[in-house]
Structure formats: structure tokens, C-alpha cells
Design an enzyme around this catalytic site. Structure first.
Site, mmCIF file in Angstrom:
data_model
loop_
_atom_site.group_PDB
_atom_site.id
_atom_site.type_symbol
_atom_site.label_atom_id
_atom_site.label_comp_id
_atom_site.label_asym_id
_atom_site.label_seq_id
_atom_site.Cartn_x
_atom_site.Cartn_y
_atom_site.Cartn_z
ATOM 1 N N HIS A 106 82.272 -7.296 39.536
ATOM 2 C CA HIS A 106 81.883 -7.968 40.674
ATOM 3 C C HIS A 106 80.224 -8.778 39.934
ATOM 4 C CE1 HIS A 106 80.764 -4.122 41.799
ATOM 5 N NE2 HIS A 106 81.979 -3.773 42.147
HETATM 6 P P1 TYD Z 1 84.527 -0.546 44.919
HETATM 7 O O1 TYD Z 1 82.813 -1.241 44.574
HETATM 8 O O2 TYD Z 1 84.908 -1.990 45.120
HETATM 9 O O3 TYD Z 1 84.949 -0.430 43.216
HETATM 10 P P2 TYD Z 1 84.656 -1.577 41.860
HETATM 11 O O4 TYD Z 1 83.053 -1.461 41.848
HETATM 12 O O5 TYD Z 1 85.603 -0.649 40.662
HETATM 13 O O6 TYD Z 1 84.901 -2.312 42.093
HETATM 14 O O7 TYD Z 1 85.138 0.329 45.344
HETATM 15 C C1 TYD Z 1 86.690 0.484 45.718
HETATM 16 C C2 TYD Z 1 86.830 0.776 47.027
HETATM 17 O O8 TYD Z 1 85.612 2.415 47.191
HETATM 18 C C3 TYD Z 1 86.861 0.008 48.184
HETATM 19 O O9 TYD Z 1 87.835 0.354 48.836
HETATM 20 C C4 TYD Z 1 85.690 0.464 48.526
HETATM 21 C C5 TYD Z 1 85.202 1.702 48.268
HETATM 22 N N1 TYD Z 1 83.666 2.015 48.478
HETATM 23 C C6 TYD Z 1 83.522 2.722 49.514
HETATM 24 O O10 TYD Z 1 83.799 3.101 50.645
HETATM 25 N N2 TYD Z 1 82.320 3.065 49.606
HETATM 26 C C7 TYD Z 1 80.939 3.061 48.552
HETATM 27 O O11 TYD Z 1 80.327 3.197 48.591
HETATM 28 C C8 TYD Z 1 81.579 2.205 47.529
HETATM 29 C C9 TYD Z 1 80.469 2.190 46.462
HETATM 30 C C10 TYD Z 1 83.148 2.030 47.263
#
Ligand code: TYD
Length: 135
Positions: free
Chosen positions: A50
Site C-alpha cells: 500500500h
Molecule cells: P496494516 O498497516 O494494514 O499492515 P501492513 O503494513 O502489513 O499492510 O495493519 C494491519 C492491521 O493492524 C490493520 O488491521 C490495522 C492495524 N494497525 C493498527 O491498529 N495500528 C497501527 O498503527 C498499524 C500500523 C496497524
């Protein structure tokens, strides 16, 4: 800083173990509001995939190694992180994914924003359109 780049983090060598630190104004030029870390990644898994509209970040391999693949709307670049005294600065509007995690890898991310789902762009075509519109 509008370009992604590797940043040298100070390293205090000590017989008792080394110490590194990051301070706003020196190693990074943004206020960080949040830290998160990714760990226990099963072999072959990919995180990220993303872009962030606003969020800037500094990614550090606190342990082990992994690759960060960045796309700036024109070309892709891969950074292999495997030192706890090297950070990868990623400005907003870079598409990024993280892959090839070693078993013991810990990816720490210092983020310039609080968690905000609406800051995410999760579709690559949408990202390219927005990025090239800005260019
Ligand atoms: P996400 O940023 O989508 O992971 P990746 O970088 O692998 O795409 O985050 C995964 C999950 O964690 C999503 O449900 C949101 C949660 N999350 C939080 O609640 N707080 C945060 O600071 C982050 C980075 C993620």
C-alpha cells in the site's frame, strides 16, 4: 526530504553492547507520533502492499533482515535492511511492500502520523493515478 533514502543512525560502541538512538532534527526531520513493529512473519509472507497519502516513516531492521520494495510512481527500488543502525526513510506517496523476512526479523517503523485508515491507498492503479496527477 522528498526522496526515499537510507539514513545512518548513530551507534555507540560499547563492550557491554551497542546502543543506537534517533532524535527528531538529527536523524529524521519529522515529528514521530507512533511506533509499530512487525515480527514473527512466517516465511514467504509479504507485508505492506500500500501507499500512505501523508504518513512519512523510518523503517529499521532491529533484528534479522528483510527487503523493502518501494515504487515512486515511475520505478521500483529494493532496499535490503539488515542493520539496526541503518534506517530507510520513506516519504508519503510511495508504494511499499516488505518481504523476504528472516525468521528472527523485527521491523520497527517510526511514523509521522497517528493510525488513520483513510491515509492508506491500497490499490496500485489508484496510487499511480494519484501520484502521476501530483507530478
Ligand atoms: P496494516 O498497516 O494494514 O499492515 P501492513 O503494513 O502489513 O499492510 O495493519 C494491519 C492491521 O493492524 C490493520 O488491521 C490495522 C492495524 N494497525 C493498527 O491498529 N495500528 C497501527 O498503527 C498499524 C500500523 C496497524
Amino acid at each position: 526530504m522528498s526522496e526515499a533514502k537510507l539514513i545512518q543512525i548513530p551507534k555507540i560502541l560499547d563492550e557491554r553492547g551497542n546502543l543506537s538512538f534517533i532524535e527528531k532534527g538529527n536523524e529524521i526531520d519529522f515529528d514521530f507520533k507512533r511506533a509499530y513493529w512487525i515480527y514473527d512473519v512466517p516465511g514467504g509472507e509479504i507485508r505492506g502492499g500500500h501507499a500512505f497519502r501523508e504518513q512519512k516513516e523510518l523503517i529499521v531492521a532491529l533484528s534479522g533482515c528483510f527487503d523493502v520494495v518501494l515504487h515512486n510512481g515511475k520505478k521500483e527500488c529494493c532496499y535490503s535492511l539488515n542493520r539496526s543502525f541503518i534506517g530507510l526513510y520513506v516519504p508519503g506517496m510511495y508504494w511499499r511492500s516488505m518481504r523476504n523476512f528472516s525468521t528472527n526479523a523485527v521491523a520497527m517503523v517510526l511514523a509521522s502520523t497517528f493510525y488513520d485508515q483513510s491515509d492508506y491507498i491500497r490499490d496500485f492503479e489508484t496510487y499511480l493515478e494519484l501520484k502521476n496527477k501530483d507530478a
